[in-house]
Write a protein that holds these residues in place. Structure first.
Motif, PDB file in Angstrom:
ATOM      1  N   LYS A 230       1.023  -1.409   0.377  1.00  0.00           N
ATOM      2  CA  LYS A 230      -0.320  -0.115   0.042  1.00  0.00           C
ATOM      3  C   LYS A 230       0.524   1.425  -0.367  1.00  0.00           C
ATOM      4  O   LYS A 230       0.215   1.809  -0.263  1.00  0.00           O
ATOM      5  N   GLY A 231       1.823   1.020   0.247  1.00  0.00           N
ATOM      6  CA  GLY A 231       3.200   1.957   0.692  1.00  0.00           C
ATOM      7  C   GLY A 231       3.210   3.001   1.593  1.00  0.00           C
ATOM      8  O   GLY A 231       3.409   3.672   1.802  1.00  0.00           O
ATOM      9  N   GLU A 232       2.612   2.398   2.713  1.00  0.00           N
ATOM     10  CA  GLU A 232       2.505   3.448   3.513  1.00  0.00           C
ATOM     11  C   GLU A 232       4.191   3.240   4.433  1.00  0.00           C
ATOM     12  O   GLU A 232       5.196   2.979   4.278  1.00  0.00           O
ATOM     13  N   ASN A 233       3.675   5.059   5.326  1.00  0.00           N
ATOM     14  CA  ASN A 233       5.141   4.601   6.094  1.00  0.00           C
ATOM     15  C   ASN A 233       6.363   3.933   7.076  1.00  0.00           C
ATOM     16  O   ASN A 233       5.543   3.021   7.676  1.00  0.00           O
ATOM     17  N   PRO A 234       7.056   3.310   6.563  1.00  0.00           N
ATOM     18  CA  PRO A 234       7.661   2.645   7.307  1.00  0.00           C
ATOM     19  C   PRO A 234       7.740   2.285   8.293  1.00  0.00           C
ATOM     20  O   PRO A 234       7.177   1.599   9.043  1.00  0.00           O
TER      21      PRO A 234
END
Length: 246
Positions: A230-234
């Motif tokens: 989803k491309g969420e913040n690491p």
């Protein structure tokens, strides 16, 4: 090596044989090969009759988990997910292709490869969840073999005791030997109840616990991989995964 299992078995044996000695008996009176053969053989036969071959073989393979459980390291999973998510954020999902080859676990490798291939997050989650459900159901079937053995053993023990009493009744002409004969007959009951409650059922329950921990670890991994897809913040992904760590 799981020393808890070794210590548990040791304490159980000491308690049983020590109790026999404290009651004024002799530990040798609890060692009857015939009774053991009846209980183990009868229980094995009942379990084989109930279980498909694949399920029984799996249960035998899983028994090694009692002393050498699967390596479960949720902290390492958090670290790996954090590394992968940071790489994906910085260089794109294709950068994770370099990490796939070094993974030994087929489940992890498949999940990460699906992320690299650009699989939709919902599809990725569903595919991996199906694998988790299959894994859980299959291994629970193995644990149920030991659970079934714990159910059959006491009854087989009673059967062995009755068989012994039959032999005693056939030798009523020797009253002096009746006491010893009856004592030997009831050893089968001790074996049946003892094996069920000190071995078979504890093994089944421990296997279920280990299965649950493996499933939780896989759920954790899926959560992280979906977050990457989803491309969420690491940092957000890592913090969420830490909630799985107990």
């Amino acid at each position: 090596m799981d020393f808890n299992s070794i210590i548990g078995i040791g304490i159980a044996l000491v308690a049983v044989f020590g109790g026999q000695v404290l009651e004024g008996g002799h530990h040798a009176s609890l060692i009857q090969v015939t009774s053991l053969v009846v209980v183990l053989g009868g229980t094995l036969g009942a379990v084989l009759l109930q279980s498909p071959v694949r399920q029984f073989v799996l249960a035998m393979k899983m028994s090694r988990w009692i002393f050498v459980p699967p390596v479960l390291n949720p902290e390492a999973v958090v670290q790996h997910i954090a590394t992968w998510s940071a790489a994906a954020r910085k260089e794109g999902l294709l950068a994770l292709d370099n990490h796939v080859e070094g993974i030994d676990d087929p489940f992890v490798r498949k999940g990460l490869q699906m992320v690299v291939d650009g699989t939709e997050p919902k599809v990725l989650q569903r595919v991996l969840e199906v694998e988790i459900e299959t894994f859980e159901d299959l291994h629970h079937q193995g644990a149920k073999v030991w659970e079934a053995a714990g159910g059959y053993a006491p009854t087989i023990g009673i059967l062995g005791a009755v068989m012994g009493l039959i032999q005693v009744m056939e030798n009523l002409s020797n009253p002096a030997d009746l006491g010893a004969g009856i004592a030997v007959a009831f050893v089968a009951t001790i074996y049946g109840v003892g094996l069920a409650n000190l071995a078979f059922l504890p093994i089944a329950n421990k296997l279920k616990t280990l299965i649950a921990r493996q499933v939780l670890l896989r759920d954790m991994l899926v959560d992280g991989l979906v977050g990457i897809a989803k491309g969420e913040n690491p940092r957000l992904i890592a913090e969420r995964l830490k909630g799985y760590v107990v």
